[in-house]
Design an enzyme around this catalytic site. Structure first.
Site, PDB file in Angstrom:
ATOM      1  N   ARG A  74       1.804  10.933 -37.132  1.00 49.03           N
ATOM      2  CA  ARG A  74       3.190  11.644 -37.472  1.00 49.03           C
ATOM      3  C   ARG A  74       4.058  11.900 -36.284  1.00 49.03           C
ATOM      4  O   ARG A  74       4.837  12.733 -36.441  1.00 49.03           O
ATOM      5  CB  ARG A  74       3.377  12.329 -38.732  1.00 49.03           C
ATOM      6  N   CYS A  75       3.948  11.051 -35.068  1.00 51.34           N
ATOM      7  CA  CYS A  75       4.283  11.465 -33.907  1.00 51.34           C
ATOM      8  C   CYS A  75       5.205  10.510 -33.493  1.00 51.34           C
ATOM      9  O   CYS A  75       5.190   9.553 -33.974  1.00 51.34           O
ATOM     10  CB  CYS A  75       3.183  11.857 -32.952  1.00 51.34           C
ATOM     11  N   GLY A  76       6.300  10.852 -32.836  1.00 50.58           N
ATOM     12  CA  GLY A  76       7.275   9.795 -32.228  1.00 50.58           C
ATOM     13  C   GLY A  76       6.690   9.094 -31.370  1.00 50.58           C
ATOM     14  O   GLY A  76       7.144   7.755 -31.120  1.00 50.58           O
ATOM     15  N   THR A 132       3.494   8.038 -32.144  1.00 52.52           N
ATOM     16  CA  THR A 132       2.622   7.098 -32.620  1.00 52.52           C
ATOM     17  C   THR A 132       2.565   5.641 -32.387  1.00 52.52           C
ATOM     18  O   THR A 132       1.482   4.952 -32.485  1.00 52.52           O
ATOM     19  CB  THR A 132       2.815   7.448 -34.266  1.00 52.52           C
TER      20      THR A 132
END
Length: 164
Positions: free
Chosen positions: A36-38, A40
Site C-alpha cells: 500500500r505504498c506509492g 508499490t
C-alpha cells in the site's frame, strides 16, 4: 556463516530457509516491499528483472515490511495474493519483518551497514530500498527507494555480478 546468502530467513509461506536456498546460490536483488505504498508499482519492474535475469542465476527477493506508515498490514496470505494477482509476482518473498530499529531482522542489520551510492549507510529510508548481492554474498550496491528497479545503475550493478 561466511556471507549474507547463508543468513536464515523464513519464506512468506512460513518455511525456514536461507537466502542461498531462495536464490539457488546466485546473485540477488533484496528489496523491502509493501502493498500500500506509492512505490508499490515497482513490483512490475522487479518481476520483469527477475524474469529477464533468472536464467543467468539472478533472483529478486521481496521482504515485506510494515514499519513505514503501516503500508504492509496484510497477513502472509493477503500479501501473496495481492502480489500474484496484481503484479504477477513469481519471485520469492520472505515473511514480514522489521528492517530498522532494535527489532530489525539480522539480515537488515547487516544490509543497513552498507552505504548507498552517496556514501550514506544506516536505516532503510522507506519501502522499496534495494541491495544487489553477488553470488558469494557480497553486497555490491545499495539503492534508495525512489531508484526504479530497472534504472541503468541498478541494471549495471546486476550485470556486474552475473556470468557473462
Amino acid at each position: 556463516m561466511d556471507d549474507l546468502l547463508d543468513r536464515p530467513v523464513t519464506t512468506l509461506q512460513g518455511t525456514a530457509t536461507t537466502l542461498r536456498e531462495l536464490t539457488g546460490g546466485g546473485a540477488a536483488l533484496v528489496v523491502n516491499v509493501a502493498s500500500r505504498c506509492g512505490l508499490t508499482p515497482q513490483y512490475a519492474a522487479l518481476e520483469a528483472l527477475h524474469e529477464e535475469y533468472r536464467d543467468r542465476g539472478f533472483t529478486v527477493v521481496g521482504v515485506p515490511c510494515n514499519q513505514f506508515m503501516g503500508q504492509e498490514p496484510g497477513t502472509a496470505e493477503e500479501i501473496a495474493g495481492f502480489c500474484s494477482a496484481t503484479y504477477g509476482v513469481t519471485f520469492p518473498m520472505t515473511e514480514k519483518v522489521e528492517v530498522n530499529g532494535a527489532g530489525a531482522h539480522p539480515l537488515f542489520q547487516e544490509l543497513t551497514a552498507v552505504p548507498d551510492v552517496d556514501g550514506q549507510a544506516g536505516d532503510v529510508a522507506w519501502n522499496f530500498e534495494k541491495w544487489v548481492i553477488g553470488g558469494h554474498g557480497q553486497v555490491v550496491a545499495r539503492f534508495r527507494p525512489r531508484t526504479e528497479p530497472d534504472a541503468p545503475e541498478v541494471r549495471a550493478a546486476i550485470e556486474s555480478v552475473l556470468p557473462r
